[in-house]
Design an enzyme around this catalytic site. Structure first.
Site, PDB file in Angstrom:
ATOM      1  N   HIS A 148      10.580  52.004  -5.674  1.00 39.40           N
ATOM      2  CA  HIS A 148       9.503  52.257  -4.715  1.00 39.40           C
ATOM      3  C   HIS A 148       8.353  52.932  -5.471  1.00 39.40           C
ATOM      4  CE1 HIS A 148      10.590  50.846  -0.815  1.00 39.40           C
ATOM      5  NE2 HIS A 148      11.783  51.397  -0.870  1.00 39.40           N
ATOM      6  N   ASP A 167       8.595  54.195   0.471  1.00 37.65           N
ATOM      7  CA  ASP A 167       9.660  55.044   0.999  1.00 37.65           C
ATOM      8  C   ASP A 167       9.080  56.227   1.773  1.00 37.65           C
ATOM      9  OD1 ASP A 167       8.578  55.992  -1.380  1.00 37.65           O
ATOM     10  OD2 ASP A 167      10.497  56.323  -2.367  1.00 37.65           O
ATOM     11  N   HIS A 200      -2.693  31.395 -21.806  1.00 41.91           N
ATOM     12  CA  HIS A 200      -1.596  30.795 -22.554  1.00 41.91           C
ATOM     13  C   HIS A 200      -1.999  29.421 -23.072  1.00 41.91           C
ATOM     14  CE1 HIS A 200       1.829  33.264 -20.444  1.00 41.91           C
ATOM     15  NE2 HIS A 200       1.074  33.981 -21.260  1.00 41.91           N
ATOM     16  N   TYR A 254      -4.137  34.072   0.837  1.00 41.41           N
ATOM     17  CA  TYR A 254      -4.603  35.186   0.021  1.00 41.41           C
ATOM     18  C   TYR A 254      -4.544  36.459   0.865  1.00 41.41           C
ATOM     19  CZ  TYR A 254      -9.038  35.272   2.587  1.00 41.41           C
ATOM     20  OH  TYR A 254      -9.993  35.395   3.566  1.00 41.41           O
ATOM     21  N   GLU A 280       7.398  65.285   0.303  1.00 39.41           N
ATOM     22  CA  GLU A 280       7.455  66.121   1.506  1.00 39.41           C
ATOM     23  C   GLU A 280       6.073  66.263   2.137  1.00 39.41           C
ATOM     24  OE1 GLU A 280       9.457  70.289   3.067  1.00 39.41           O
ATOM     25  OE2 GLU A 280       9.570  69.733   0.957  1.00 39.41           O
TER      26      GLU A 280
END
Length: 443
Positions: free
Chosen positions: A129, A134, A272, A332, A420
């Site tokens: 995460h 989270d 590439h 998109y 927290e």
């Protein structure tokens, strides 16, 4: 004045007259925080990739049912929709995203993720995460608990959405296409928060009226040529030289075609071609990320990319049948637009609740967020706002100030927010905003 703005102003007038007590919410939230932090640590240690959030969705759906929501799972593949009707009144949608990223965690946290998975790329990787989802989910559950405890203070319909696949920009659209606005109550207002790696103390709220996050387009350019021996380039049409010219010329689309006052980005992230020193290939492949805000700016950039690719190929003498192929990935991620008037009013209430030192306007960013889809699906009906909550720890700020050490960014394997502060701020902000947007009649 649109119907949604008129309704919003009426609701805002009521909420200004009868604000929710910050102390009441905070007192309840303080008692909930140990359990929410336990949930956060469990979610952090057990992340799941986009559209694979099966266990995450199941455990959160179970919590929402226990709170009394009517819960529907598997909306848009792995999404969860929880509805609570509490009399006549507006409908408010609160969203949290669930997916993790293919990142090997390096935070050193005692509950760090050791999960591995194989995404669509086919390469097995760690899962983390690394974007703070989270904290979003734990704050979302915290808000739900507060809203149930304070059910006598609001009136209307609450739609709480756990969304999959935000990281690949497909989850919100999948839920909408699966009937989010037809099978369930359509919202008048949509709210969400996102943690931020910002140079501000943890728990600081940032907001951006208008465009807040960018259109995100993935573009592939297949540059064709005529291969041959590296010693005899005159007998070839070298795609590497042509692709290099395209890469350089693309920057003029931003610097010369686009207004300097309209933010735009064209980045070539992958190039590439070829396999050996002395062989000229017959193909080169480019992968681009393209960022903009307005639909008009997006179209200008995409048209410019096509024009440059074709123009450079013509200049290089490439025949018509070998013109470059430009492919724009669909769908998109559209830009995220925070309704300015609505955002200003919600931010004003946040300032009253949290104080001027914790709420501030932040500039827009060129990152993407598919929360945009919730407004885009019904722009005349839905007022929406996503806001930021800094998760930057004090030690990170001290290292930045004293050593010039850069902050770890979202998506970094080192991103470990002050969870927290993010969770408690997010839970209170979402719950208080929902209560104020759904005021009880006569309150």
């Amino acid at each position: 004045m649109s119907k949604s703005i008129s309704t919003g102003l009426a609701a805002i007038a009521v909420m200004l007259a009868s604000p929710v007590s910050a102390n009441d919410l905070r007192a309840d939230l303080e008692g909930d925080m140990p359990e929410l932090m336990e949930l956060y640590r469990d979610l952090h240690a057990n992340p799941e990739l986009s559209f694979e959030e099966h266990e995450t969705a199941a455990k959160l759906a179970k919590r929402m049912r226990a709170l009394g929501f009517e819960v529907t799972e598997n909306v848009g593949k792995t999404g969860v929709v929880s509805v609570m009707k509490n009399g006549e009144g507006p409908t408010v949608l609160l969203r949290a995203d669930m997916d993790g990223l293919p990142v090997v965690e390096q935070t050193g946290l005692p509950f760090a993720s050791k999960v591995t998975a194989t995404p669509a790329s086919g390469v097995t990787t760690g899962v983390m995460h690394a974007c703070g989802h989270d904290t979003h989910m734990a704050g979302f559950i915290g808000a739900a608990q507060l809203l149930v405890k304070h059910k006598d203070e609001w009136q209307g319909t609450l739609v709480m959405v756990l969304q999959p696949a935000e990281e690949i920009g497909l989850g919100a659209l999948a839920m909408i296409e699966d009937g989010l606005y037809t099978r369930f109550p359509k919202p008048d207002y949509a709210l969400a928060f996102h943690d931020a790696a910002a140079p501000a103390p943890a728990g600081t709220i940032g907001y951006t009226p208008g465009y807040a996050l960018a259109n995100v387009d993935s573009v592939d350019i297949d540059v064709k040529g005529v291969g041959g021996h590296g010693a005899y380039p005159h007998t070839t049409k070298d795609p590497i030289v042509l692709a290099s010219a395209i890469v350089m010329k693309l920057q003029t689309v931003v610097s010369r075609d686009s207004s300097p006052l309209d933010p735009a980005v064209i980045t070539v992230g992958s190039f590439h071609s070829g396999a050996k020193h002395n062989i000229i290939s017959d193909e080169a492949k480019l992968q681009l990320t393209v960022r903009s805000y307005s639909d008009e700016s997006r179209q200008l950039l995409l048209d410019g990319i096509r024009r440059v690719a074709r123009g450079e190929a013509i200049a290089a003498g490439v025949p018509e049948e070998l013109m470059p192929e430009v492919t724009v990935e669909d769908p998109y991620t559209p830009s995220t637009f925070n309704d300015p008037e609505f955002t200003g009013e919600v931010a004003s209430k946040f300032t009253q609740r949290f104080g001027e030192d914790r709420v501030m306007e932040w500039p827009a960013v060129m990152g993407g967020e598919d929360f945009s889809q919730f407004r885009r699906a019904a722009p005349e009906d839905v007022d929406s706002m996503i806001f930021w909550i800094s998760g930057t720890t004090q030690s990170m700020l001290a290292a930045l100030e004293n050593e010039g050490k850069p902050l770890p960014s979202l998506h970094s394997p080192f991103w470990a927010p002050d969870a927290e502060k993010v969770i408690e701020t997010g839970a209170e902000a979402l719950a208080s905003a929902a209560i104020e947007l759904m005021p009880r009649a006569g309150a």
